[in-house]
Design a protein around this motif. Structure first.
Motif, PDB file in Angstrom:
ATOM      1  N   SER A 226       0.827  -1.201   0.000  1.00 30.50           N
ATOM      2  CA  SER A 226       0.000   0.000   0.000  1.00 30.50           C
ATOM      3  C   SER A 226       0.861   1.251   0.000  1.00 30.50           C
ATOM      4  CB  SER A 226      -0.929   0.010   1.219  1.00 30.50           C
ATOM      5  OG  SER A 226      -0.174   0.077   2.422  1.00 30.50           O
ATOM      6  N   TYR A 242      -4.122   3.613  -0.892  1.00 28.90           N
ATOM      7  CA  TYR A 242      -4.215   2.726  -2.046  1.00 28.90           C
ATOM      8  C   TYR A 242      -3.603   1.385  -1.677  1.00 28.90           C
ATOM      9  CZ  TYR A 242      -5.631   6.435  -5.255  1.00 28.90           C
ATOM     10  OH  TYR A 242      -6.324   7.433  -5.898  1.00 28.90           O
ATOM     11  N   TRP A 244      -2.901  -2.874  -2.932  1.00 29.07           N
ATOM     12  CA  TRP A 244      -2.703  -3.734  -4.098  1.00 29.07           C
ATOM     13  C   TRP A 244      -3.833  -4.743  -4.219  1.00 29.07           C
ATOM     14  CZ3 TRP A 244      -0.403  -3.841  -8.528  1.00 29.07           C
ATOM     15  CH2 TRP A 244      -0.228  -5.048  -9.221  1.00 29.07           C
ATOM     16  N   ASP A 245      -4.461  -4.758  -5.393  1.00 23.71           N
ATOM     17  CA  ASP A 245      -5.507  -5.717  -5.721  1.00 23.71           C
ATOM     18  C   ASP A 245      -4.858  -6.824  -6.548  1.00 23.71           C
ATOM     19  OD1 ASP A 245      -7.611  -7.173  -6.680  1.00 23.71           O
ATOM     20  OD2 ASP A 245      -8.678  -5.484  -7.585  1.00 23.71           O
ATOM     21  N   ASP A 246      -4.648  -7.974  -5.946  1.00 25.56           N
ATOM     22  CA  ASP A 246      -3.916  -9.045  -6.619  1.00 25.56           C
ATOM     23  C   ASP A 246      -4.716  -9.642  -7.772  1.00 25.56           C
ATOM     24  OD1 ASP A 246      -1.457 -10.480  -6.708  1.00 25.56           O
ATOM     25  OD2 ASP A 246      -2.494 -12.253  -5.948  1.00 25.56           O
ATOM     26  N   GLY A 248      -6.966  -7.831  -9.761  1.00 30.69           N
ATOM     27  CA  GLY A 248      -6.919  -6.855 -10.837  1.00 30.69           C
ATOM     28  C   GLY A 248      -5.518  -6.443 -11.236  1.00 30.69           C
ATOM     29  N   SER A 252      -5.569   0.096  -6.003  1.00 33.52           N
ATOM     30  CA  SER A 252      -6.876   0.755  -6.043  1.00 33.52           C
ATOM     31  C   SER A 252      -7.142   1.456  -4.717  1.00 33.52           C
ATOM     32  CB  SER A 252      -7.986  -0.263  -6.333  1.00 33.52           C
ATOM     33  OG  SER A 252      -8.007  -1.271  -5.343  1.00 33.52           O
ATOM     34  N   VAL A 254      -8.584   2.268  -1.371  1.00 28.26           N
ATOM     35  CA  VAL A 254      -9.191   1.461  -0.313  1.00 28.26           C
ATOM     36  C   VAL A 254      -9.999   2.328   0.654  1.00 28.26           C
ATOM     37  CG1 VAL A 254      -8.719  -0.098   1.629  1.00 28.26           C
ATOM     38  CG2 VAL A 254      -7.333  -0.233  -0.450  1.00 28.26           C
ATOM     39  N   ILE A 278     -10.900  -4.420  -1.223  1.00 24.80           N
ATOM     40  CA  ILE A 278     -10.228  -4.930  -2.406  1.00 24.80           C
ATOM     41  C   ILE A 278     -10.142  -6.442  -2.293  1.00 24.80           C
ATOM     42  CG2 ILE A 278      -8.871  -2.838  -2.782  1.00 24.80           C
ATOM     43  CD1 ILE A 278      -6.495  -4.282  -1.573  1.00 24.80           C
TER      44      ILE A 278
END
Length: 278
Positions: A226, A242, A244-246, A248, A252, A254, A278
């Motif tokens: 993040s 922000y 991490w969206d694993d 996508g 993104s 949060v 996420i």
């Protein structure tokens, strides 16, 4: 309004390489006024790790305010640790251990808390505090004053107080005198935002504390990678986290946390709070 991207604990030498390009692209889209990196650029302070960190930082927009962390001092090379503790950092990253950025809306000051006499703890000294006083002297009342360190000045009560920077009470008294508004830090690999009122109880003063997680390290300690985007106005600061969206394969938004200033006290403003998962 000024926008700061707040990165921390990159740990080159132990990064998830798949995060570097998406993070770089998003930072450029965010178009920050300043990029802040609050320490631990490397995992073991090796030359090749500093080279990798420098090469990646060169792909980001500027200006950049960068400070070292405890991992940026050699751990196993005793001679280098005690006699040349930040030589590689200064060679590859910056030789300015007290970096500063000032415009008509913000003043961002970097402060080195990394020390060779301890493996992970940090501290500030009287000389650094006097430097901060001098750097902030003469600024207008509407200029938001921001301090960047690796080690935090405040943490949630559930965390170990040993993780706080040494001599924090001394520093906080000076910050109150200077009207410091915002303290940015890393070190814990955990995100947090709050104010200093409960811990320090300085009359009519509470700074906003914003902690960044690790942006790129594989050592997440239970939290996704993040970073923070901090939007600064003289009476209002918004902190976007922000993560991490694993699925996508992207960072993104949060959570957004707004804070308002009344006098010299910053406090959370819950109306309009936005959050997603996420």
């Amino acid at each position: 309004m000024r926008t700061l991207v707040h990165l921390s604990d990159l740990h080159f030498g132990r990064v998830d390489a798949g995060l570097l390009a998406p993070l770089r692209e998003l930072i450029h889209q965010l178009a920050p006024d300043v990029v802040v990196v609050s320490g631990d650029l490397t995992q073991r302070a090796k030359s090749e790790q500093f080279e990798e960190a420098r090469a990646w930082l060169d792909t980001l927009p500027g200006p950049q305010i960068i400070v070292p962390g405890n991992h940026d001092i050699s751990l196993y090379n005793v001679f280098r640790r005690f006699f040349l503790p930040l030589t590689r950092y200064k060679r590859y990253i910056t030789d300015d251990l007290d970096p500063m950025y000032v415009d008509e809306e913000i003043a961002v000051l970097g402060v080195n808390t990394a020390r060779s006499l301890t493996f992970k703890d940090g501290r500030v000294n009287k000389e650094q505090i006097e430097t901060i006083r001098a750097q902030l002297a003469g600024l207008g009342p509407d200029v938001v004053r921001i301090i960047v360190t690796h080690h935090p000045f405040d943490l949630p009560s559930s965390n170990d107080e040993d993780d706080l920077v040494d001599r924090a009470p001394m520093a906080m008294k000076a910050f109150a005198d200077c009207g410091v508004d915002l303290l940015l830090a890393g070190h814990m690999h955990a995100s947090h935002a709050g104010n200093t009122q409960q811990r320090y109880q300085i009359s009519e003063y509470a700074a906003l504390v914003v902690q960044a997680g690790t942006a790129t390290s594989t050592r997440g300690r239970g939290e996704v990678n993040s970073f923070n985007v901090v939007r600064v106005e003289s009476e209002r600061i918004e902190v976007d986290r922000y993560g991490w969206d694993d699925i996508g394969k992207a960072f993104s938004l949060v959570k957004t946390e707004p804070f308002l200033r009344k006098g010299n006290v910053w406090s959370a403003h819950t109306e309009g709070l936005y959050a997603t998962g996420i």
